[in-house]
Design an enzyme around this catalytic site. Structure first.
Site, PDB file in Angstrom:
ATOM      1  N   ASP A  17       0.817  -1.206   0.000  1.00  0.00           N
ATOM      2  CA  ASP A  17       0.000   0.000   0.000  1.00  0.00           C
ATOM      3  C   ASP A  17       0.857   1.265   0.000  1.00  0.00           C
ATOM      4  O   ASP A  17       1.975   1.266   0.512  1.00  0.00           O
ATOM      5  CB  ASP A  17      -0.910  -0.010   1.248  1.00  0.00           C
ATOM      6  N   ASN A  65     -11.015  -2.554  -5.299  1.00  0.00           N
ATOM      7  CA  ASN A  65     -10.256  -1.575  -6.079  1.00  0.00           C
ATOM      8  C   ASN A  65     -10.938  -1.185  -7.400  1.00  0.00           C
ATOM      9  O   ASN A  65     -10.564  -0.197  -8.034  1.00  0.00           O
ATOM     10  CB  ASN A  65      -8.818  -2.049  -6.329  1.00  0.00           C
TER      11      ASN A  65
HETATM   12  C1  IPE Z   1      -5.331  -2.733  -0.172  1.00  0.00           C
HETATM   13  O1  IPE Z   1      -5.033  -1.388  -0.268  1.00  0.00           O
HETATM   14  C2  IPE Z   1      -5.320  -3.376  -1.538  1.00  0.00           C
HETATM   15  C3  IPE Z   1      -4.018  -3.530  -2.176  1.00  0.00           C
HETATM   16  C4  IPE Z   1      -2.871  -3.166  -1.691  1.00  0.00           C
HETATM   17  C5  IPE Z   1      -4.056  -4.173  -3.463  1.00  0.00           C
HETATM   18  P1  IPE Z   1      -6.164  -0.277  -0.426  1.00  0.00           P
HETATM   19  O2  IPE Z   1      -5.460   1.013  -0.554  1.00  0.00           O
HETATM   20  O3  IPE Z   1      -7.121  -0.660  -1.487  1.00  0.00           O
HETATM   21  O4  IPE Z   1      -6.912  -0.399   0.978  1.00  0.00           O
HETATM   22  P2  IPE Z   1      -7.764   0.704   1.760  1.00  0.00           P
HETATM   23  O5  IPE Z   1      -8.714   1.297   0.765  1.00  0.00           O
HETATM   24  O6  IPE Z   1      -6.803   1.699   2.306  1.00  0.00           O
HETATM   25  O7  IPE Z   1      -8.436  -0.065   2.853  1.00  0.00           O
HETATM   26  C1  IPE Z   2      -1.629   0.373  -3.358  1.00  0.00           C
HETATM   27  O1  IPE Z   2      -1.437   1.736  -3.401  1.00  0.00           O
HETATM   28  C2  IPE Z   2      -1.842  -0.217  -4.724  1.00  0.00           C
HETATM   29  C3  IPE Z   2      -3.197  -0.707  -4.970  1.00  0.00           C
HETATM   30  C4  IPE Z   2      -4.205  -0.663  -4.130  1.00  0.00           C
HETATM   31  C5  IPE Z   2      -3.444  -1.278  -6.263  1.00  0.00           C
HETATM   32  P1  IPE Z   2      -2.629   2.773  -3.312  1.00  0.00           P
HETATM   33  O2  IPE Z   2      -3.010   3.170  -4.678  1.00  0.00           O
HETATM   34  O3  IPE Z   2      -3.722   2.242  -2.460  1.00  0.00           O
HETATM   35  O4  IPE Z   2      -1.896   3.971  -2.578  1.00  0.00           O
HETATM   36  P2  IPE Z   2      -2.509   4.985  -1.521  1.00  0.00           P
HETATM   37  O5  IPE Z   2      -3.132   4.180  -0.426  1.00  0.00           O
HETATM   38  O6  IPE Z   2      -3.515   5.801  -2.264  1.00  0.00           O
HETATM   39  O7  IPE Z   2      -1.340   5.792  -1.049  1.00  0.00           O
HETATM   40 MG    MG Z   3      -4.115   2.415  -0.482  1.00  0.00          MG
END
Ligand code: IPE
Ligand code: IPE
Ligand code: MG
Length: 239
Positions: A17, A65
Site C-alpha cells: 500500500d 479496487n
Molecule cells: C489494499 O489497499 C489493496 C491492495 C494493496 C491491493 P487499499 O489502498 O485498497 O486499501 P484501503 O482502501 O486503504 O483499505
Molecule cells: C496500493 O497503493 C496499490 C493498490 C491498491 C493497487 P494505493 O493506490 O492504495 O496507494 P494509496 O493508499 O492511495 O497511497
Molecule cells: Mg491504499
C-alpha cells in the site's frame, strides 16, 4: 496441549500500500506511483529468495479496487500484464512458480491471458512460489468456497455434519499453500482491507510507515527480524 512454537518464516504475505501517497509526495501521476510499486514488487521477489521464504503472496488488486477511476483501474490492469511479462525471466532464472488467487475469470482478457501464460510457463518450477492476489477479496474467497461446498453437498459428495475447518479449507483458492506466517503492510494503515481473512488468523503482523515503492532490503530485514522475535502461541501457553 503442547504448543507449537514453529518460528520458520515459510510464507510472507504483503499488502503493498502507498503507491498513491508516494506519487503525491513526488508530484507525479498516480500511475507513476503504481509503476514505482511494480519495481518494488520485483525487488521483494528477489528479497524473498534471499531470506529463504518459500511462499510470497502479494496483494496486487482487491475486489474493492474496481471502485477507483476507470483510468486508474485500466492503468493497473495494463501494469499487471507488463509486470508479469517483464518478470517472467526473473521467475524462470530463480526457479519460482507463479500462481494467482482471486476472481481471475473477471479480469480483462489481456491481463488474464498474461497471468495464465506466466502460470503455465512456470508450473514446473520448484524453487519458490509467487502468489499474486488479483481481484482478490477475503470475503469473496469464503463465499466462493461456500458455493463449491453447497454444490458438493447437493451432489452428495460431502455431508454437512462432517464439514470442519480442515475440509472447508480445501475449498479455498489455494488449499495446498500453508497459511502466511507474517503479514507486512506498508504505509501505516492498521487494517486488513479484506486480505486473506481466513488464512491470516494466526499470522504475525508488521506495519511500517514506509510507502510501498520505497520498501527495500532494510525494511525487509526489520520485518523478518521482528518476526523471529515474536512468541507465537496459537491460543495455548508457552512451555
Ligand atoms: C489494499 O489497499 C489493496 C491492495 C494493496 C491491493 P487499499 O489502498 O485498497 O486499501 P484501503 O482502501 O486503504 O483499505
Ligand atoms: C496500493 O497503493 C496499490 C493498490 C491498491 C493497487 P494505493 O493506490 O492504495 O496507494 P494509496 O493508499 O492511495 O497511497
Ligand atoms: Mg491504499
Amino acid at each position: 496441549m503442547a504448543v507449537e512454537t514453529g518460528k520458520q518464516l515459510r510464507h510472507l504475505a504483503v499488502i503493498m500500500d502507498g503507491n498513491g501517497r508516494w506519487a503525491k509526495k513526488h508530484g507525479v501521476a498516480r500511475l507513476e506511483g503504481h509503476r514505482a510499486g511494480a519495481e518494488a514488487g520485483k525487488r521483494i521477489i528477489e528479497l524473498a529468495g534471499e531470506f529463504g521464504i518459500e511462499y510470497l503472496t502479494l496483494y496486487a488488486f482487491s475486489t474493492e479496487n474496481w471502485k477507483r477511476s476507470a483510468e486508474e483501474v485500466n492503468g493497473l490492469m495494463r501494469l499487471l500484464k507488463e509486470f508479469i511479462d517483464y518478470n517472467l525471466q526473473v521467475l524462470q532464472e530463480n526457479n519460482i512458480r507463479l500462481r494467482a488467487i482471486g476472481r481471475i475469470a473477471a479480469l480483462p482478457d489481456e491481463s488474464r491471458e498474461a497471468l495464465q501464460r506466466g502460470i503455465e510457463q512456470t508450473k514446473n518450477n520448484d524453487g519458490g512460489n509467487l502468489i499474486l492476489a488479483i481481484n482478490y477479496g477475503g470475503r469473496a474467497e469464503i463465499v466462493d468456497a461456500a458455493r463449491k461446498i453447497a454444490v458438493a453437498a447437493l451432489n452428495g459428495k460431502i455431508n454437512p455434519d462432517e464439514l470442519d475447518e480442515t475440509t472447508f479449507r480445501d475449498y479455498l483458492y489455494a488449499p495446498d499453500i500453508p497459511d502466511p506466517d507474517l503479514m507486512i503492510r506498508t504505509s501505516g494503515e492498521l487494517r486488513l482491507s479484506n486480505f486473506l481473512i481466513w488464512e491470516l488468523s494466526y499470522a504475525e503482523f508488521y506495519v511500517t510507515d514506509t510507502l510501498w515503492p520505497d520498501f527495500d532490503r532494510e525494511d525487509m530485514a526489520k520485518a523478518v527480524d521482528g518476526f523471529y522475535h515474536r512468541e507465537r502461541r496459537y491460543g495455548g501457553r508457552l512451555k
